[in-house]
Design a protein around this motif. Structure first.
Motif, PDB file in Angstrom:
ATOM      1  N   TYR A 249      10.540  -4.358 -11.736  1.00  0.00           N
ATOM      2  CA  TYR A 249      10.254  -3.622 -10.503  1.00  0.00           C
ATOM      3  C   TYR A 249       9.491  -4.487  -9.503  1.00  0.00           C
ATOM      4  O   TYR A 249       9.851  -4.566  -8.319  1.00  0.00           O
ATOM      5  CB  TYR A 249       9.461  -2.358 -10.817  1.00  0.00           C
TER       6      TYR A 249
ATOM      7  N   ASN B  59       0.521   2.787 -11.064  1.00  0.00           N
ATOM      8  CA  ASN B  59       0.307   4.135 -11.600  1.00  0.00           C
ATOM      9  C   ASN B  59       0.719   4.245 -13.062  1.00  0.00           C
ATOM     10  O   ASN B  59       0.021   4.835 -13.877  1.00  0.00           O
ATOM     11  CB  ASN B  59       1.091   5.155 -10.762  1.00  0.00           C
ATOM     12  N   LYS B  60       1.874   3.665 -13.394  1.00  0.00           N
ATOM     13  CA  LYS B  60       2.379   3.743 -14.761  1.00  0.00           C
ATOM     14  C   LYS B  60       2.675   2.339 -15.269  1.00  0.00           C
ATOM     15  O   LYS B  60       3.454   1.610 -14.664  1.00  0.00           O
ATOM     16  CB  LYS B  60       3.654   4.595 -14.819  1.00  0.00           C
TER      17      LYS B  60
ATOM     18  N   LYS C 296       0.817  -1.212   0.000  1.00  0.00           N
ATOM     19  CA  LYS C 296       0.000   0.000   0.000  1.00  0.00           C
ATOM     20  C   LYS C 296       0.852   1.263   0.000  1.00  0.00           C
ATOM     21  O   LYS C 296       0.482   2.284  -0.594  1.00  0.00           O
ATOM     22  CB  LYS C 296      -0.924   0.004   1.219  1.00  0.00           C
ATOM     23  N   GLU C 297       1.995   1.218   0.692  1.00  0.00           N
ATOM     24  CA  GLU C 297       2.853   2.398   0.793  1.00  0.00           C
ATOM     25  C   GLU C 297       3.760   2.566  -0.415  1.00  0.00           C
ATOM     26  O   GLU C 297       4.395   3.618  -0.572  1.00  0.00           O
ATOM     27  CB  GLU C 297       3.708   2.298   2.059  1.00  0.00           C
ATOM     28  N   ASP C 298       3.838   1.556  -1.271  1.00  0.00           N
ATOM     29  CA  ASP C 298       4.699   1.642  -2.454  1.00  0.00           C
ATOM     30  C   ASP C 298       4.224   2.767  -3.370  1.00  0.00           C
ATOM     31  O   ASP C 298       3.026   2.885  -3.647  1.00  0.00           O
ATOM     32  CB  ASP C 298       4.690   0.307  -3.196  1.00  0.00           C
ATOM     33  N   GLU C 299       5.165   3.574  -3.854  1.00  0.00           N
ATOM     34  CA  GLU C 299       4.824   4.737  -4.673  1.00  0.00           C
ATOM     35  C   GLU C 299       4.207   4.343  -6.019  1.00  0.00           C
ATOM     36  O   GLU C 299       3.512   5.140  -6.644  1.00  0.00           O
ATOM     37  CB  GLU C 299       6.062   5.589  -4.913  1.00  0.00           C
ATOM     38  N   GLU C 300       4.438   3.133  -6.488  1.00  0.00           N
ATOM     39  CA  GLU C 300       3.885   2.693  -7.764  1.00  0.00           C
ATOM     40  C   GLU C 300       2.464   2.154  -7.637  1.00  0.00           C
ATOM     41  O   GLU C 300       1.791   1.919  -8.637  1.00  0.00           O
ATOM     42  CB  GLU C 300       4.771   1.606  -8.384  1.00  0.00           C
ATOM     43  N   THR C 301       1.989   1.950  -6.407  1.00  0.00           N
ATOM     44  CA  THR C 301       0.655   1.377  -6.209  1.00  0.00           C
ATOM     45  C   THR C 301      -0.433   2.433  -6.406  1.00  0.00           C
ATOM     46  O   THR C 301      -0.420   3.482  -5.769  1.00  0.00           O
ATOM     47  CB  THR C 301       0.534   0.773  -4.798  1.00  0.00           C
ATOM     48  N   LYS C 302      -1.376   2.130  -7.271  1.00  0.00           N
ATOM     49  CA  LYS C 302      -2.513   3.006  -7.513  1.00  0.00           C
ATOM     50  C   LYS C 302      -3.725   2.566  -6.692  1.00  0.00           C
ATOM     51  O   LYS C 302      -4.399   3.372  -6.051  1.00  0.00           O
ATOM     52  CB  LYS C 302      -2.857   2.980  -9.006  1.00  0.00           C
TER      53      LYS C 302
END
Length: 858
Positions: free
Chosen positions: A246, A237-238, A74-80
């Motif tokens: 990743y 996110n991307k 949940k805290e991962d920056e890539e998670t939308k």
């Protein structure tokens, strides 16, 4: 603006027709590139939306994650967004009348799961607490079963195990049965009581043939224990190619053992972890872009080359007053810049409008054919426009640069005297005496004209060669992509459902074939025998596999014998061009042999098409029944191979290295089936149905235990849709390329003929009659066509081989030349060149000889 550029603009205005032709050529080129890029993004968009509508929006799933790992996700920056799910388990469904689905299957989702997954509520609402569920619509369709909203269901939920204790069994595996009976039990059960709050459509994201009816429960994250694990499906996110590296790295850092990817959805973003597939797509993309650029360069380059020819005296005059080579070169490049600034925006607009109209007019057909709810929208992205602009700029630069270099080298004297195009010597215009003897003086004059005007001749040949290459490579690409899709999907057989049983139960298959929705069927009886094959009939790659070899050096082959009823056999024999009469004489047994098979190499991640045996009509094989425990062999019969075929569209032609399939009429079975062999003969019904799902339920309701049912509907329909999509895209592209090629040929030849008015006037002035003039033009057409084919066909074959090698990174099959397309090209080239020459020369004939001789441009 300097004086040279001003003169260039003035020259463009004065030569409006040529400038317009150049601009039109660039517009067509840009429109084509824009159309291809926009069509690709539009198809990718609808494919993404349809996949999300059917299976939900998630890209990677981390299986069996604990609370600590979940927090890291949940805290991962890539998670939308994160969909949490839990397989609660299976419970016995006593009222089920479907022997293949005796369970409920309870699966729980959090709120995000209800938002992101396509769960369609038919009645009621979605669950909001852990003691609420929605049931699949299929449950209430069972006779005597009705669960109303508000009813409570009490069930013992657990895990599937086999009777021998192995398990737990994967949720997606079908019911394990032996001798027609289930050999499963449920273990680790817990009693659960749920309140039914709604009914949903059977979800597409779950295999409809798992042994349990879907029941969906609510998952409360706040009640998750420290030692409890869940599946976390993450939308990132991307979406790009780095997602695999990743997420793999992320899983390793957080000690997550299992990672699953939504590969179908990622593929529609152009992302794949299959190295062979990536290499294939990169190479094919490069080939497609190269073909587009080549066609565009051919069209635009000719316009600039002709421009230089017309401007030769103009450039020579500039040289005489001190213009440098750089200024003359920049003059042509500036011309390219001007026409590019005008043409590129117009080309992009026309490309987008053209594709928009195409998509709008075909949307209803697209939705019906592909049976999807998502509309095909026009998607114009900045990237697709940039790609179109970039390719167009590169194309214009290449097209203008080569003539610009030539222009910079034109000396003032040569340009004013107009000698740069025609530099004669006896050797250069020498022709074979055979030409005059066979075709006459007119053919010799025509050939000398081509040699004398070598540069224009080469430009025309170049244009024709490019047209040949474009058509053949695009059509080859289309055919091979369709074949690769069919091989990859492994659905060459055109049927919906396969029902298998032993031959004693074949009457049951006849009963099934009479069901209401069955539209077509074939019953195939099959059994296995063996034969010894000579070494020279074994393909080289097969020799590397394991074989039994006897004292005579022969290799033991497995023979899959498949027998068709008389009508089906005759239809199949005719479809493979076999002589039906050859099979009428039962005293001389004959068969059709299938020598081609395909399989997936799991290590190489490729679909490979190969040949099992080097058979030919007239070859005889001795069929034997070999007992591999006692090594005893019993001779059965000799059979002649009447025909060899590569495909079999009725049933399953199971073969491979060291085995092949023979197809025989049912009347021949008695001669081929060994004594006491009845239990080894199987019968399969291959049927097509207007409602395959309903037909499967009706087959199951027969209550027979000794049958197998395999529903191929979804896989076959997906293949047909993908192939149709490829046909629409590829043939549209082929038509566009062909139209541009024809326009290119007409433009080049007509302009070349127009620049030869003075030359033709001179020939007429010395007595050439209209009939002789026509013969000369006809022979020039023949020379053009033959020369272009001599260059174009070998180049095309080389490019086709490179395309084949590119696809071979994913799928391996034989390289074969498209002879039909080659013959079409040969005929078409002669027709187009002849038509273009006649059209152009008809205009020249109307010119006054005196006026034409006064022309300064050659």
């Amino acid at each position: 603006m300097n004086i040279v550029n001003k003169l260039t603009i003035r020259h463009l205005k004065e030569n409006k027709r040529r400038t317009l032709v150049t601009i039109l050529g660039i517009i067509i080129s840009v429109a084509m590139v824009t159309a291809v890029a926009t069509l690709a993004t539009s198809f990718m968009d609808v494919a993404q939306r349809n996949q999300i509508a059917d299976y939900g929006e998630w890209h990677v799933r981390y299986n069996d994650v604990n609370q600590e790992q979940l927090e890291a996700i949940k805290e991962d920056e890539e998670t939308k967004s994160v969909i949490l799910s839990n397989d609660v388990g299976f419970a016995q469904f006593e009222e089920s009348k479907n022997k293949h689905r005796p369970y409920f299957f309870v699966k729980a989702f959090n709120k995000e799961g209800f938002k992101q997954l396509p769960i369609k509520v038919v009645d009621g609402r979605l669950p909001k607490s852990t003691d609420e569920v929605v049931i699949s619509k299929g449950i209430n369709s069972i006779d005597g079963v009705t669960y109303d909203i508000g009813d409570q269901i009490t069930m013992e939920v657990g895990e599937r195990y086999t009777l021998d204790g192995s398990g737990p069994i994967d949720e997606n595996l079908s019911l394990i049965r032996e001798e027609g009976k289930s050999v499963e039990i449920l273990k680790n059960t817990q009693q659960k009581t749920y309140t039914v709050v709604g009914e949903i459509e059977p979800p597409k994201w779950k295999d409809p043939f798992i042994p349990g009816y879907i029941v969906i429960n609510y998952l409360d994250e706040n009640l998750i224990g420290t030692n409890h694990t869940l599946d976390a499906s993450v939308a990132v996110n991307k979406v790009n190619q780095s997602i695999y590296d990743y997420t793999t790295s992320f899983a390793q850092e957080n000690k997550i053992q299992s990672v699953l990817y939504h590969t179908d959805l990622l593929a529609f973003y152009g992302v794949s972890n299959d190295e062979g597939l990536k290499k294939t797509m990169v190479l094919l993309t490069a080939i497609i872009i190269g073909v587009i650029i080549a066609g565009s360069v051919a069209l635009i380059y000719n316009a600039f080359a002709i421009s230089i020819s017309e401007r030769a005296r103009h450039l020579g005059m500039l040289s005489s007053v001190g213009t440098t080579k750089k200024q003359k070169r920049n003059s042509v490049l500036f011309e390219g810049l001007i026409v590019g600034l005008i043409s590129i925006p117009i080309g992009i607009i026309f490309g987008v409008i053209g594709i928009g109209i195409t998509l709008s007019s075909t949307n209803s057909i697209f939705l019906e054919v592909f049976d999807i709810e998502e509309k095909l929208n026009l998607i114009v992205t900045p990237l697709s426009i940039l790609i179109a602009c970039g390719i167009s700029i590169i194309t214009i630069f290449i097209s203008a640069y080569l003539p610009a270099r030539k222009a910079s080298k034109i000396s003032a004297i040569d340009a004013i005297r107009q000698t740069q195009d025609v530099k004669l010597s006896g050797k250069k215009v020498k022709t074979s005496k055979l030409v005059r003897k066979l075709f006459g003086i007119q053919a010799e004059i025509g050939l000398k004209n081509l040699k004398r005007n070598k540069r224009r001749y080469q430009v025309t040949i170049f244009s024709l060669v490019i047209s040949i290459v474009l058509f053949l490579t695009v059509s080859f690409f289309t055919d091979n992509m369709q074949k690769s899709i069919e091989l990859k999907m492994q659905t060459l057989n055109d049927y919906d459902i396969q029902v298998g049983t032993i031959v004693e139960n074949s009457d049951l298959l006849t009963s099934v074939s009479t069901l209401e929705d069955v539209t077509n069927y074939n019953i195939v009886k099959s059994f296995s025998l063996n034969t010894w094959i000579d070494e020279d009939k074994v393909p080289a790659d097969s020799k590397q596999q394991y074989f039994d070899i006897n004292d005579d050096g022969k290799r033991l082959y497995h023979v899959n014998v498949q027998a068709l009823d008389e009508a089906s056999f005759q239809n199949y024999a005719q479809s493979v061009n076999a002589d039906v009469e050859r099979f009428a004489d039962a005293t001389k047994p004959a068969a059709i042999l299938i020598d081609t098979f395909n399989y997936k190499d799991r290590e190489a991640k490729k679909i490979i098409e190969s040949t099992s045996i080097l058979a030919e009509p007239g070859m005889k094989i001795d069929l034997i029944n070999k007992d591999f425990e006692t090594e005893e062999e019993t001779f059965v019969n000799s059979i002649e191979i009447a025909s060899v075929a590569e495909n079999y569209s009725i049933g399953n032609a199971t073969s491979g290295y060291g085995s092949f399939v023979i197809i025989v009429p049912e009347s021949l079975m008695e001669q081929l089936v060994p004594v006491d062999y009845k239990r080894e003969v199987f019968a399969d019904l291959f049927l097509s149905s207007s409602d395959p799902m309903k037909t499967q339920v009706e087959i199951e309701e027969f209550g027979e235990t000794d049958i197998t049912i395999d529903n191929k509907t979804g896989q076959r329909l997906n293949t047909e849709r993908v192939v149709l999509l490829m046909e629409v895209f590829s043939y549209g592209f082929t038509i566009l390329i062909t139209a541009i090629s024809v326009a290119n040929i007409f433009n080049t030849i007509s302009t070349s003929i127009a620049l030869r008015k003075r030359e033709f006037a001179m020939l007429k002035s010395i007595g050439m009659t209209p009939k002789e003039f026509n013969k000369m033009i006809n022979y020039e057409s023949i020379f053009y066509a033959i020369k272009s084919l001599l260059y174009g066909l070998p180049i095309s074959i080389a490019i086709m081989y490179f395309i084949h090698r590119a696809i071979a990174n994913t799928i391996i099959y034989k390289f074969t030349l498209p002879w039909v397309d080659i013959i079409i090209v040969i005929i078409t080239i002669f027709m187009i060149v002849g038509a273009a020459m006649l059209y152009s020369s008809s205009k020249v004939k109307k010119e006054n000889i005196i006026d034409a001789l006064k022309m300064e441009n050659i």
